[in-house]
Write a protein that holds these residues in place. Structure first.
Motif, PDB file in Angstrom:
ATOM      1  N   GLY A  35      16.478  57.158  55.496  1.00  0.00           N
ATOM      2  CA  GLY A  35      16.824  55.905  56.148  1.00  0.00           C
ATOM      3  C   GLY A  35      18.160  56.042  56.846  1.00  0.00           C
ATOM      4  O   GLY A  35      19.115  56.568  56.263  1.00  0.00           O
ATOM      5  N   LYS A  36      18.226  55.596  58.097  1.00  0.00           N
ATOM      6  CA  LYS A  36      19.490  55.706  58.818  1.00  0.00           C
ATOM      7  C   LYS A  36      19.693  54.525  59.753  1.00  0.00           C
ATOM      8  O   LYS A  36      18.751  53.840  60.160  1.00  0.00           O
ATOM      9  CB  LYS A  36      19.547  57.019  59.604  1.00  0.00           C
ATOM     10  CG  LYS A  36      18.463  57.205  60.653  1.00  0.00           C
ATOM     11  CD  LYS A  36      18.564  58.591  61.274  1.00  0.00           C
ATOM     12  CE  LYS A  36      17.417  58.833  62.255  1.00  0.00           C
ATOM     13  NZ  LYS A  36      17.470  60.192  62.829  1.00  0.00           N
ATOM     14  N   LYS A  37      20.958  54.324  60.082  1.00  0.00           N
ATOM     15  CA  LYS A  37      21.362  53.268  61.001  1.00  0.00           C
ATOM     16  C   LYS A  37      21.583  53.888  62.376  1.00  0.00           C
ATOM     17  O   LYS A  37      21.290  55.060  62.592  1.00  0.00           O
ATOM     18  CB  LYS A  37      22.632  52.594  60.479  1.00  0.00           C
ATOM     19  CG  LYS A  37      22.510  52.088  59.036  1.00  0.00           C
ATOM     20  CD  LYS A  37      23.859  51.669  58.472  1.00  0.00           C
ATOM     21  CE  LYS A  37      23.769  51.378  56.985  1.00  0.00           C
ATOM     22  NZ  LYS A  37      25.098  51.060  56.391  1.00  0.00           N
ATOM     23  N   ALA A  43      21.754  55.584  55.645  1.00  0.00           N
ATOM     24  CA  ALA A  43      21.635  54.328  54.905  1.00  0.00           C
ATOM     25  C   ALA A  43      22.111  54.500  53.468  1.00  0.00           C
ATOM     26  O   ALA A  43      22.423  53.513  52.803  1.00  0.00           O
ATOM     27  CB  ALA A  43      20.189  53.837  54.933  1.00  0.00           C
ATOM     28  N   HIS A 227      12.483  58.061  58.743  1.00  0.00           N
ATOM     29  CA  HIS A 227      13.728  57.319  58.507  1.00  0.00           C
ATOM     30  C   HIS A 227      13.613  55.889  59.031  1.00  0.00           C
ATOM     31  O   HIS A 227      14.066  54.941  58.385  1.00  0.00           O
ATOM     32  CB  HIS A 227      14.893  58.022  59.188  1.00  0.00           C
ATOM     33  CG  HIS A 227      15.364  59.246  58.476  1.00  0.00           C
ATOM     34  ND1 HIS A 227      15.964  59.197  57.241  1.00  0.00           N
ATOM     35  CD2 HIS A 227      15.333  60.564  58.821  1.00  0.00           C
ATOM     36  CE1 HIS A 227      16.286  60.418  56.848  1.00  0.00           C
ATOM     37  NE2 HIS A 227      15.909  61.268  57.795  1.00  0.00           N
ATOM     38  N   ASP A 228      13.008  55.725  60.205  1.00  0.00           N
ATOM     39  CA  ASP A 228      12.896  54.392  60.809  1.00  0.00           C
ATOM     40  C   ASP A 228      12.042  53.448  59.967  1.00  0.00           C
ATOM     41  O   ASP A 228      12.254  52.226  59.990  1.00  0.00           O
ATOM     42  CB  ASP A 228      12.308  54.497  62.221  1.00  0.00           C
ATOM     43  CG  ASP A 228      13.298  55.078  63.224  1.00  0.00           C
ATOM     44  OD1 ASP A 228      14.503  55.129  62.897  1.00  0.00           O
ATOM     45  OD2 ASP A 228      12.864  55.476  64.321  1.00  0.00           O
ATOM     46  N   HIS A 231      13.590  50.710  57.621  1.00  0.00           N
ATOM     47  CA  HIS A 231      14.215  49.464  58.072  1.00  0.00           C
ATOM     48  C   HIS A 231      13.515  48.230  57.499  1.00  0.00           C
ATOM     49  O   HIS A 231      14.162  47.239  57.147  1.00  0.00           O
ATOM     50  CB  HIS A 231      14.238  49.396  59.606  1.00  0.00           C
ATOM     51  CG  HIS A 231      15.162  50.388  60.241  1.00  0.00           C
ATOM     52  ND1 HIS A 231      16.491  50.480  59.900  1.00  0.00           N
ATOM     53  CD2 HIS A 231      14.951  51.339  61.188  1.00  0.00           C
ATOM     54  CE1 HIS A 231      17.064  51.448  60.607  1.00  0.00           C
ATOM     55  NE2 HIS A 231      16.141  51.986  61.394  1.00  0.00           N
ATOM     56  N   ALA A 232      12.196  48.269  57.430  1.00  0.00           N
ATOM     57  CA  ALA A 232      11.440  47.114  56.929  1.00  0.00           C
ATOM     58  C   ALA A 232      10.768  47.417  55.589  1.00  0.00           C
ATOM     59  O   ALA A 232       9.845  46.721  55.184  1.00  0.00           O
ATOM     60  CB  ALA A 232      10.390  46.709  57.965  1.00  0.00           C
ATOM     61  N   ALA A 236      13.528  49.302  50.070  1.00  0.00           N
ATOM     62  CA  ALA A 236      14.629  50.067  50.654  1.00  0.00           C
ATOM     63  C   ALA A 236      15.943  49.864  49.902  1.00  0.00           C
ATOM     64  O   ALA A 236      16.624  50.829  49.551  1.00  0.00           O
ATOM     65  CB  ALA A 236      14.800  49.712  52.125  1.00  0.00           C
ATOM     66  N   SER A 280       5.509  52.822  52.537  1.00  0.00           N
ATOM     67  CA  SER A 280       5.961  52.264  53.817  1.00  0.00           C
ATOM     68  C   SER A 280       4.729  51.829  54.623  1.00  0.00           C
ATOM     69  O   SER A 280       3.590  52.063  54.229  1.00  0.00           O
ATOM     70  CB  SER A 280       6.757  53.306  54.601  1.00  0.00           C
ATOM     71  OG  SER A 280       5.937  54.429  54.913  1.00  0.00           O
TER      72      SER A 280
END
Length: 362
Positions: A35-37, A43, A227-228, A231-232, A236, A280
């Motif tokens: 997970g990343k921003k 993340a 990774h994306d 986000h949802a 997480a 996911s």
């Protein structure tokens, strides 16, 4: 350090034609980053073993361009062959790092790169490849800035590598590297990896990693897509909290040399990574039947042999078998006798902890 401190100072020595070569290793995360921003910010924090044998060697030749242009001029060769299909990823990397190393627009670059492991082996080369390229670029900058400290060199190389591939920032140094802000790790940063700053018991030195190549095919889902999906993801935040907690626990475990507790965290982290992918939307199962067979074999052998062998996984089917030096003989025999049969074409790689990238003199 802040991002602004990594911006190149134009009052340095002018760039000259030349060539530099660096060899940079891969790494295997013990506490996983998933997970990343924006801008390749993780993340959650992570901790990795730097490897030794699995590495990328990159030579970067640079010559002055006759006229200024607001683009990048480069050729790319992988193991002696020109690779046009690799160029879009490098071009994206250059766009991200140009504010910090603007001199890359002043030169034509010839990138020659090769891996110590087969390209089709299923071992990700983004960490070793991007870190090797970042180190070459920093070597050029260091020639223009003779006041640069070694600490700054390592941190900016890690910072640049992160913008190409997140895990690449953990391949600059060794043997244990921490990446991501964590309240219990002094000096930790989302911008770059740091050498693990605390005492580590001798038992974790010379640790072995035998990589079992279960599936050498292309990954079912790219790391970027994976990774994306965080986000949802409904779990997480729990996962991010778990990573922080495990890093705090490891601080004591690594000091004490508590192998049973080390095994628990490393295996739990590997399985959690895959649990995140399986829960996911869309969901993926990246483990193969042989992955599960190997895991069950390791569990049974660990109980019967009273050893501390354990496994970890990347975002794929291959299995990293981790074990300390003092158990090498018995565990390696077990691998050859009982695990290699589950590898594609019987292929596996023997590696161990390494101590970071090295410059190769021409």
């Amino acid at each position: 350090m802040s991002e602004e401190q990594f911006i190149f100072h134009p009052d340095s020595e002018p760039i000259k034609d030349g060539k530099v070569t660096w060899r940079s290793p891969s790494n295997i995360a013990l506490v996983k980053y998933w997970g990343k921003k924006a801008n390749q910010i993780p993340a959650n924090p992570s901790l990795s073993f730097t490897l030794n044998a699995c590495a990328t060697t990159t030579s970067l030749s640079y010559t002055q361009r006759e006229h200024y242009a607001d683009d990048f001029s480069f050729d790319l060769y992988f193991e002696g062959s020109q690779k046009e299909d690799f160029k879009p990823k490098i071009n994206t990397f250059f766009k991200r790092i140009a504010p910090y190393v603007p001199f890359i627009k002043d030169v034509h670059l010839t990138i020659e790169t090769s891996n110590s492991f087969p390209h089709s082996s299923g071992i990700a080369s983004s960490a070793s490849g991007m870190s090797a390229l970042a180190l070459c670029l920093m070597d050029i900058e260091r020639q223009m800035d003779t006041t640069m400290t070694l600490d700054f060199f390592h941190r900016k190389a890690s910072f640049l590598a992160r913008l190409g591939s997140g895990s690449a920032c953990r391949s600059i140094e060794g043997d244990l590297v921490h990446w991501g802000s964590h309240e219990d790790t002094v000096g930790s940063s989302d911008l770059y990896g740091i050498k693990y700053p605390y005492t580590v018991h001798e038992v974790f030195k010379n640790y072995h990693d035998t990589i079992l190549l279960v599936d050498k095919g292309q990954k079912q889902v790219s790391s970027t897509v994976g990774h994306d999906l965080m986000h949802a993801h409904p779990f997480a935040q729990n996962r991010f909290d778990q990573a922080h907690e495990n890093l705090t626990k490891l601080k004591t475990i690594l000091v004490e040399g508590n192998l049973p507790e080390f095994v628990k965290i490393v295996e739990s982290e590997a399985l959690t990574l895959h649990a995140m992918m399986m829960t996911s939307l869309p969901y993926f199962i990246l483990m193969k039947p042989n992955t599960l067979a190997i895991i069950n074999k390791i569990w049974a052998f660990r109980e019967s042999s009273n050893t501390n062998v354990c496994f970890t996984l990347d975002a794929g089917a291959n299995v990293h078998v981790l074990y300390p030096q003092n158990e090498h003989k018995v565990v390696y025999q077990f691998i050859k006798d009982e695990l290699v049969v589950y590898c594609e074409n019987g292929q596996y790689l023997c590696d161990r902890i390494g101590f970071g990238a090295k410059k190769i003199n021409s």
